[in-house]
Design an enzyme around this catalytic site. Structure first.
Site: not given
Length: 276
Positions: A113, A251-256
């Site tokens: 935590c 959520f920096c992933r898969n082009g978004r």
């Protein structure tokens, strides 16, 4: 247990059950070592960390926890390997040491935590520190950065058990990468690296983990203006990023990617980048 406390990756013989078959093989595990931080001869905290880049960790932790305000107040660092772990001896100025003694708290085992052991609620939140506004990052680089990040995580590739913090320049190139079993320790190591004299400061930092409150607080302490996270962003982290003038992206992933605060630093944002 600590016979190999200097090894980042250790091997262990295991039994693999797969479908209807059973086989014996050797697995690679990320090492997890007790690391004690001792300031001017007084023990401050014990962390569980990967046993590499420990001088960078000591510098980054000391700065990001605001034990000192600048690297010149760190007078010396010595790493000692002992029977049951590692001791990092850190010498700081007398003024900083007096301040530290007044605010000492137990923070042992913060891998999860990040606030375990904090004695008072007020200890969990440091005064808001705002960062500058001159950083610019082209979001067209993000996909290649994520691909590069995957290739450069050598310890994760072997063990699947580590986080990474990556420093990026304005061209989207990875100029620093630090791995650790603790996500906040990986960030501390990165901060320690670019805080050295004449070191290049990254335009943005990418975390392979979630961005929690403590990660944003450390980023603010180090003057990081743009913080990317491959995973989620917590509500308190987004609130602190807004107040600290940090561009926070999750959520920096898969082009978004989802932009949670201060999107003005991001140029040529490609759909479907979302501003929250």
């Amino acid at each position: 247990m600590y016979d190999n406390c200097a090894d980042v990756v250790v091997e262990k013989n295991i039994t693999l059950f797969e479908r209807d078959k059973c086989s014996e093989l050797t697995d690679k595990l990320a090492n997890e070592v007790r690391v004690a931080l001792v300031y001017n001869g007084i023990s401050h905290t014990v962390m569980l960390a990967s046993p590499q880049d420990l001088e960078e960790f000591a510098i980054g932790f000391t700065l990001s926890e605001r034990i000192v305000s600048n690297i010149n107040e760190i007078k010396g660092i010595d790493v000692e390997h002992v029977e049951n772990g590692i001791i990092i001896h850190i010498e700081i100025t007398q003024r900083c040491f007096v301040d530290l003694k007044e605010h000492r708290r137990s923070m042992a085992g913060r891998t999860g935590c990040g606030l375990c052991g904090v004695a008072q609620l007020d200890d969990a939140v440091k005064p808001i520190k705002t960062v500058d506004s001159d950083a610019v990052f082209n979001m067209e680089f993000l996909s290649s950065v994520l691909a590069t990040a995957k290739m450069k995580q050598s310890n994760f590739e072997l063990t699947g058990a580590t986080h990474a913090a990556l420093g990026l320049n304005s061209k989207g190139e990875v100029i620093y990468i630090y791995e650790d079993i603790g996500r906040h320790i990986a960030l501390d190591k990165l901060i320690g690296a670019f805080s050295r004299r004449n070191a290049e400061k990254p335009v943005a930092v990418l975390l392979t983990s979630r961005a929690s409150f403590e990660m944003v607080q450390k980023a603010a302490s180090a003057g990081i203006q743009i913080l990317f996270a491959m995973s989620a962003v917590t509500a308190l982290a987004a609130e602190l990023a807004e107040k600290s003038n940090i561009t926070l992206v999750g959520f920096c992933r898969n082009g978004r990617a989802n932009v949670y605060s201060h999107s003005f630093r991001l140029q040529n944002r490609l759909a479907p980048v979302t501003t929250i």
